[in-house]
Design a protein around this motif. Structure first.
Motif, mmCIF file in Angstrom:
data_model
loop_
_atom_site.group_PDB
_atom_site.id
_atom_site.type_symbol
_atom_site.label_atom_id
_atom_site.label_comp_id
_atom_site.label_asym_id
_atom_site.label_seq_id
_atom_site.Cartn_x
_atom_site.Cartn_y
_atom_site.Cartn_z
ATOM 1 N N ASP A 179 0.867 -1.309 -0.119
ATOM 2 C CA ASP A 179 0.123 0.003 -0.103
ATOM 3 C C ASP A 179 0.788 1.280 0.004
ATOM 4 O O ASP A 179 1.960 1.420 0.650
ATOM 5 C CB ASP A 179 -0.801 -0.015 1.157
ATOM 6 C CG ASP A 179 -2.208 0.993 1.044
ATOM 7 O OD1 ASP A 179 -3.099 0.561 0.814
ATOM 8 O OD2 ASP A 179 -1.855 2.112 1.593
ATOM 9 N N VAL A 184 -0.433 1.223 6.468
ATOM 10 C CA VAL A 184 -1.517 0.522 5.929
ATOM 11 C C VAL A 184 -1.002 -0.873 5.570
ATOM 12 O O VAL A 184 -0.142 -1.071 4.568
ATOM 13 C CB VAL A 184 -2.104 1.265 4.878
ATOM 14 C CG1 VAL A 184 -3.244 0.614 4.235
ATOM 15 C CG2 VAL A 184 -2.556 2.588 5.332
ATOM 16 N N GLU A 185 -1.487 -1.832 6.020
ATOM 17 C CA GLU A 185 -1.261 -3.296 5.588
ATOM 18 C C GLU A 185 -1.665 -3.623 4.158
ATOM 19 O O GLU A 185 -2.891 -2.874 3.897
ATOM 20 C CB GLU A 185 -2.002 -4.283 6.420
ATOM 21 C CG GLU A 185 -1.452 -4.273 7.822
ATOM 22 C CD GLU A 185 -1.993 -5.472 8.848
ATOM 23 O OE1 GLU A 185 -2.296 -6.533 8.339
ATOM 24 O OE2 GLU A 185 -2.327 -4.901 9.873
ATOM 25 N N HIS A 188 -7.332 -6.656 1.301
ATOM 26 C CA HIS A 188 -8.668 -6.280 1.045
ATOM 27 C C HIS A 188 -9.559 -6.734 2.031
ATOM 28 O O HIS A 188 -9.212 -7.512 2.816
ATOM 29 C CB HIS A 188 -9.193 -6.726 -0.319
ATOM 30 C CG HIS A 188 -9.394 -8.262 -0.455
ATOM 31 N ND1 HIS A 188 -8.126 -9.205 -1.082
ATOM 32 C CD2 HIS A 188 -10.091 -9.298 -0.330
ATOM 33 C CE1 HIS A 188 -8.659 -10.332 -1.149
ATOM 34 N NE2 HIS A 188 -9.571 -10.443 -0.560
ATOM 35 N N TRP A 259 -9.749 1.812 2.155
ATOM 36 C CA TRP A 259 -8.720 0.855 2.652
ATOM 37 C C TRP A 259 -7.801 1.561 3.760
ATOM 38 O O TRP A 259 -6.983 1.201 4.576
ATOM 39 C CB TRP A 259 -8.068 0.446 1.624
ATOM 40 C CG TRP A 259 -7.064 -0.744 1.907
ATOM 41 C CD1 TRP A 259 -5.467 -0.676 2.078
ATOM 42 C CD2 TRP A 259 -7.580 -2.186 2.841
ATOM 43 N NE1 TRP A 259 -5.110 -1.760 2.517
ATOM 44 C CE2 TRP A 259 -6.045 -2.724 3.084
ATOM 45 C CE3 TRP A 259 -8.639 -2.810 2.840
ATOM 46 C CZ2 TRP A 259 -6.073 -3.757 3.607
ATOM 47 C CZ3 TRP A 259 -8.459 -3.921 3.527
ATOM 48 C CH2 TRP A 259 -7.089 -4.437 4.038
ATOM 49 N N GLY A 263 -7.285 -0.846 6.520
ATOM 50 C CA GLY A 263 -5.942 -1.255 6.476
ATOM 51 C C GLY A 263 -5.153 -0.978 7.436
ATOM 52 O O GLY A 263 -4.065 -1.644 7.912
ATOM 53 N N LYS A 270 -7.855 -8.662 7.406
ATOM 54 C CA LYS A 270 -7.556 -8.496 6.052
ATOM 55 C C LYS A 270 -7.497 -9.712 5.244
ATOM 56 O O LYS A 270 -6.869 -10.750 5.900
ATOM 57 C CB LYS A 270 -6.359 -7.668 6.073
ATOM 58 C CG LYS A 270 -6.260 -6.172 6.606
ATOM 59 C CD LYS A 270 -6.174 -6.054 8.128
ATOM 60 C CE LYS A 270 -5.992 -4.497 8.448
ATOM 61 N NZ LYS A 270 -6.152 -4.521 9.978
#
Length: 275
Positions: A179, A184-185, A188, A259, A263, A270
């Motif tokens: 990302d 932020v991982e 989705h 996200w 995320g 996730k």
């Protein structure tokens, strides 16, 4: 006024008293400078980067109804205006403006099919400089039925009442691409479908319509006859999917935090890989 209007139609309407044209371009560069260099006659510039909750930790989230109404009044938009939006952004940011305007009480809102690129390619008139319109009354009002929050999205994991459709690229959706936002991982929302927003457009930048547009959703495993909520990185291209669904008669909602919120939240599950 149709939700999607042609360049021919818009040219024929320029100068009518109730029509307002907005350049809703948001790009990495100087969108305001591009507007001043050349824009559709009569258009004013809508600064989407500024028209957000600038105090929020997330990018591009909706502003307050009061801030939105104030900005619309400054732009000369009022109750009863017919509003046509266009852009020259690769992310088709006029769809984000469309989503915001409808959320905050404007209902006669359309997007110019093909945007400024089509207008220029056809040799239609442009003008430079800034345009100022007199202030008009824009009622402070908001309807959040088309907006989803983090808690609502968490609840939807269990209820599956709404199909979650992600507008990001396949690489970001599957998690094979990192990302772009720190902290932020990848991945989705579990159970979501991936419909890259570019699939909604023809090669010339115009919107797919009818069966071709419906096929884009169906190819991603989305049933346009059932409830939809769209998501992306920060709510911008999610609005593109929402507008596409609108053209097919589906009033999809938008997960505003998208996200960038999901995320970065350690409490949310996730998923990675294909849907």
């Amino acid at each position: 006024m149709d939700a999607l209007v042609t360049t021919e139609w818009l040219e024929s309407q320029i100068g009518t008293n109730d029509l307002r044209i907005l350049d809703a371009t948001m790009i990495e560069g100087d969108a305001a400078g591009d507007y001043e260099a050349a824009h559709i006659p009569g258009a004013v510039f809508l600064d989407l980067k500024e028209l957000a909750d600038t105090a929020a930790p997330l990018p591009n989230t909706l502003p307050s109804a009061e801030k939105f109404a104030s900005r619309m009044q400054t732009l000369g938009l009022g109750d009863g205006s017919r509003i046509v939006l266009y852009d020259h952004s690769p992310h088709h940011t006029s769809a984000r403006a469309w989503f915001m305007l409808r959320t905050f009480g404007a209902h006669d809102v359309a997007i110019l099919d093909g945007g400024f690129a089509k207008w220029q390619a056809e040799g239609r008139e442009t003008q430079g400089g800034k345009r100022q319109l007199r202030h008009r009354h824009f009622t402070v009002w908001a309807d959040d039925k088309g907006v989803r929050t983090l808690d609502q999205m968490k609840a939807n994991l269990d209820s599956q009442a709404e199909q979650v459709v992600d507008a990001r690229s396949p690489g970001r959706f599957t998690g094979t691409e990192a990302d772009p936002r720190a902290g932020v991982e990848p991945g989705h929302i579990p159970g979501s479908k991936n419909l890259y927003f570019t699939a909604l457009f023809n090669d010339d930048g115009t919107w797919k319509q009818g069966d071709a547009l419906k096929a884009a959703f169906e190819d991603a495993g989305v049933d346009v006859s059932k409830p939809i909520v769209t998501t992306c990185g920060s709510g911008v291209t999610a609005s593109v999917l929402a507008f596409g669904a609108h053209l097919l008669g589906n009033e999809a909602a938008v997960y505003d935090g998208s996200w960038s919120e999901w995320g970065a939240d350690p409490s949310t599950p996730k998923a990675t890989g294909a849907a």
